[in-house]
Every structure is written in structure tokens, then in C-alpha cells.
Enzyme design. Structure first.
Site, mmCIF file in Angstrom:
data_model
loop_
_atom_site.group_PDB
_atom_site.id
_atom_site.type_symbol
_atom_site.label_atom_id
_atom_site.label_comp_id
_atom_site.label_asym_id
_atom_site.label_seq_id
_atom_site.Cartn_x
_atom_site.Cartn_y
_atom_site.Cartn_z
ATOM 1 N N LYS A 218 0.813 -1.186 0.000
ATOM 2 C CA LYS A 218 0.000 0.000 0.000
ATOM 3 C C LYS A 218 0.858 1.252 0.000
ATOM 4 O O LYS A 218 0.376 2.344 -0.315
ATOM 5 C CB LYS A 218 -0.855 0.044 1.285
ATOM 6 C CG LYS A 218 -1.810 -1.082 1.451
ATOM 7 C CD LYS A 218 -2.509 -0.920 2.821
ATOM 8 C CE LYS A 218 -3.348 -2.136 3.161
ATOM 9 N NZ LYS A 218 -3.811 -2.082 4.546
ATOM 10 N N GLY A 219 2.121 1.133 0.382
ATOM 11 C CA GLY A 219 2.952 2.312 0.633
ATOM 12 C C GLY A 219 3.105 3.285 -0.521
ATOM 13 O O GLY A 219 3.367 4.456 -0.313
ATOM 14 N N PHE B 115 14.106 4.565 10.223
ATOM 15 C CA PHE B 115 12.792 4.157 9.731
ATOM 16 C C PHE B 115 11.936 5.414 9.571
ATOM 17 O O PHE B 115 11.905 6.270 10.442
ATOM 18 C CB PHE B 115 12.154 3.199 10.738
ATOM 19 C CG PHE B 115 10.943 2.503 10.216
ATOM 20 C CD1 PHE B 115 11.063 1.306 9.520
ATOM 21 C CD2 PHE B 115 9.670 3.032 10.416
ATOM 22 C CE1 PHE B 115 9.934 0.652 9.027
ATOM 23 C CE2 PHE B 115 8.540 2.394 9.923
ATOM 24 C CZ PHE B 115 8.675 1.194 9.233
ATOM 25 N N VAL B 116 11.240 5.512 8.447
ATOM 26 C CA VAL B 116 10.462 6.729 8.173
ATOM 27 C C VAL B 116 8.982 6.414 7.938
ATOM 28 O O VAL B 116 8.638 5.297 7.532
ATOM 29 C CB VAL B 116 11.018 7.489 6.946
ATOM 30 C CG1 VAL B 116 12.432 7.996 7.222
ATOM 31 C CG2 VAL B 116 11.007 6.614 5.696
ATOM 32 N N ARG C 161 0.232 6.913 7.354
ATOM 33 C CA ARG C 161 0.357 7.010 5.892
ATOM 34 C C ARG C 161 -0.125 8.382 5.419
ATOM 35 O O ARG C 161 0.279 8.870 4.370
ATOM 36 C CB ARG C 161 -0.520 5.950 5.201
ATOM 37 C CG ARG C 161 -0.077 4.523 5.417
ATOM 38 C CD ARG C 161 -0.832 3.597 4.476
ATOM 39 N NE ARG C 161 -0.757 2.198 4.880
ATOM 40 C CZ ARG C 161 0.250 1.388 4.590
ATOM 41 N NH1 ARG C 161 1.287 1.833 3.919
ATOM 42 N NH2 ARG C 161 0.232 0.132 4.991
ATOM 43 N N ASP D 262 14.608 -0.814 0.130
ATOM 44 C CA ASP D 262 15.444 -0.934 1.316
ATOM 45 C C ASP D 262 16.477 -2.039 1.061
ATOM 46 O O ASP D 262 17.489 -1.796 0.409
ATOM 47 C CB ASP D 262 14.500 -1.230 2.494
ATOM 48 C CG ASP D 262 15.187 -1.205 3.835
ATOM 49 O OD1 ASP D 262 16.138 -0.448 4.006
ATOM 50 O OD2 ASP D 262 14.758 -1.956 4.735
ATOM 51 N N GLU E 70 7.472 2.373 -6.649
ATOM 52 C CA GLU E 70 7.640 1.857 -5.289
ATOM 53 C C GLU E 70 7.660 2.988 -4.265
ATOM 54 O O GLU E 70 8.014 4.118 -4.599
ATOM 55 C CB GLU E 70 8.995 1.137 -5.190
ATOM 56 C CG GLU E 70 8.944 -0.364 -5.382
ATOM 57 C CD GLU E 70 8.500 -1.101 -4.118
ATOM 58 O OE1 GLU E 70 7.830 -0.496 -3.251
ATOM 59 O OE2 GLU E 70 8.810 -2.298 -4.013
ATOM 60 N N ASP E 71 7.355 2.662 -3.008
ATOM 61 C CA ASP E 71 7.477 3.648 -1.937
ATOM 62 C C ASP E 71 8.940 3.782 -1.497
ATOM 63 O O ASP E 71 9.499 4.859 -1.487
ATOM 64 C CB ASP E 71 6.560 3.306 -0.747
ATOM 65 C CG ASP E 71 6.795 1.908 -0.168
ATOM 66 O OD1 ASP E 71 7.539 1.104 -0.760
ATOM 67 O OD2 ASP E 71 6.202 1.614 0.887
#
Ligand code: 5GP
Length: 187
Positions: A49-50, A157-158, A170, A108, A104-105
Site C-alpha cells: 500500500k505504501g 525508519f520513516v 500514511r 530498502d 515503489e514507496d
């Protein structure tokens, strides 16, 4: 158990994001326009969902003909391999012979994206490229080629602008660092 996480500093403001998404949109326009006439349709494959907010903003900066489709996949858990990754929601149309751009969000470790790319490649697209909102190259385990990126991030982490912590935050218009207990990755 109590969640001991709090929102930390803003990393990218809404204004900075908006300006950068426009730049990356222009970069994508230039790339596909240079592929020549007749202008071919580009299938934007958004990873849920990101990535939904990034897609919504990016698509409005594109002047090339586009269609959008969505893919949802499970996380790979703690095993550090993509063996456990599977598709939860597949594309609604085939991509054989199409120009495909994955949106993509955040990339990583690269495990999720490498799984997606292998899976999509097997469907025979004409081209397969990657655009990500955030890129955390320092954590990469699997090498993946990222063609367009908005911002590089470090180890923190964001959340915000589509990215969540346990489905929360979100909706923040900016990107913030999450502070506290080791944040869980939850796409
Ligand atoms: P990768 O497979 O490249 O390790 O990570 C893929 C997914 O992990 C991303 O699509 C995203 O959903 C999640 N993820 C990785 N880092 C972060 C982060 O800093 N914040 C959030 N909210 N999600 C992250």
C-alpha cells in the site's frame, strides 16, 4: 504491549516532496518521449500500500500516455530472503510487450523489488524500469537497478506520504523519522 514509538523530525516537507516529484516526473517524461514516435503507453505498476500517494502525485506530472495497475505482495518476514514473498493481489491486465514502470514507496534491502522484477520479467514486457520515492541504498542486500528516485534516506525508519508504521501515519503530508522501539516493516 504498549507501542513506544513517537514521531521524530520531519525529513522531507510537503513542499520539498512536491518539487522533487515534479522533477522526477519530468525525467520520466523525457526518457519515454525519447523512445520515439508513436508514443507507447506506459503501464505504471504501483506496489500497495505504501506507494499509493507517490503514484497519485507522480501520475499528474506525466505527459506520456499511461495506465495504472496495482500489485500487493506479502512481506518476507525476518528470514532475510525473498523465499517467503508472494503476490496477494495481482495485476488486472497482462504486460506482455508493454513498457512497464514499477512505482515503489521505498527500496530498502531490495528483496521485495527483486522478487517483483523477476516475477514481472517472466511476463515478457518490452521494457521494465523502476521509480522509487525513497531509496535506502545503505541497506541493500540484493542489487537492483533503480532508474528514477526522489530521495536517498539513511538507516532511520520513516513514515508519512504513504509509508506506515503498523498501518498508521500514511496520511502525513511529509516524511518523518520514527523514534523509539525498533520499528517493524509493514508494507
Ligand atoms: P525491502 O524489501 O527493499 O527491504 O523493503 C520493502 C518494503 O519495506 C517497502 O516497500 C516498505 O513497505 C517497507 N519499508 C522499508 N523501509 C521502510 C521505512 O523506513 N519505513 C516504512 N514505513 N516502510 C519501510
Amino acid at each position: 504491549m504498549m507501542e513506544r514509538v513517537t514521531l521524530g523530525p520531519v525529513l522531507f516537507t510537503a513542499e520539498a516532496i512536491s518539487a522533487r516529484v515534479k522533477e522526477v516526473g519530468a525525467e520520466i517524461n523525457r526518457f519515454y518521449l525519447a523512445r520515439g514516435e508513436p508514443q507507447r503507453e506506459v503501464v505504471l505498476v504501483n506496489v500497495l500500500k505504501g506507494g499509493f500517494i507517490f503514484l497519485a502525485d507522480l501520475v499528474r506530472c506525466l505527459e506520456i500516455p499511461v495506465v495504472v495497475d496495482f500489485l500487493a505482495i506479502s512481506g518476507y518476514g525476518d528470514r532475510g530472503t525473498s523465499a517467503g514473498v508472494r503476490i496477494l493481489k495481482d495485476l488486472s491486465e497482462g504486460i506482455r510487450g508493454k513498457e512497464v514502470l514499477v512505482v515503489e514507496d521505498i527500496v530498502d534491502t531490495g528483496l521485495t523489488l527483486s522478487y517483483i522484477l523477476r516475477n514481472l520479467e517472466a511476463r515478457g514486457p518490452e521494457s521494465l524500469r523502476v521509480c522509487t520515492f525513497l531509496d535506502r541504498a545503505v541497506k541493500r542486500i540484493v542489487p537492483v537497478e533503480v532508474h528514477h528516485r526522489c530521495f536517498e534516506v539513511g538507516e532511520e525508519f520513516v513514515v508519512g506520504y504513504g509509508l506506515d508504521y503498523r498501518q498508521k501515519w500514511r496520511n502525513l503530508p511529509h516524511v518523518r523519522v520514527l523514534r523509539g522501539e525498533r520499528a517493524q516493516v509493514a508494507g
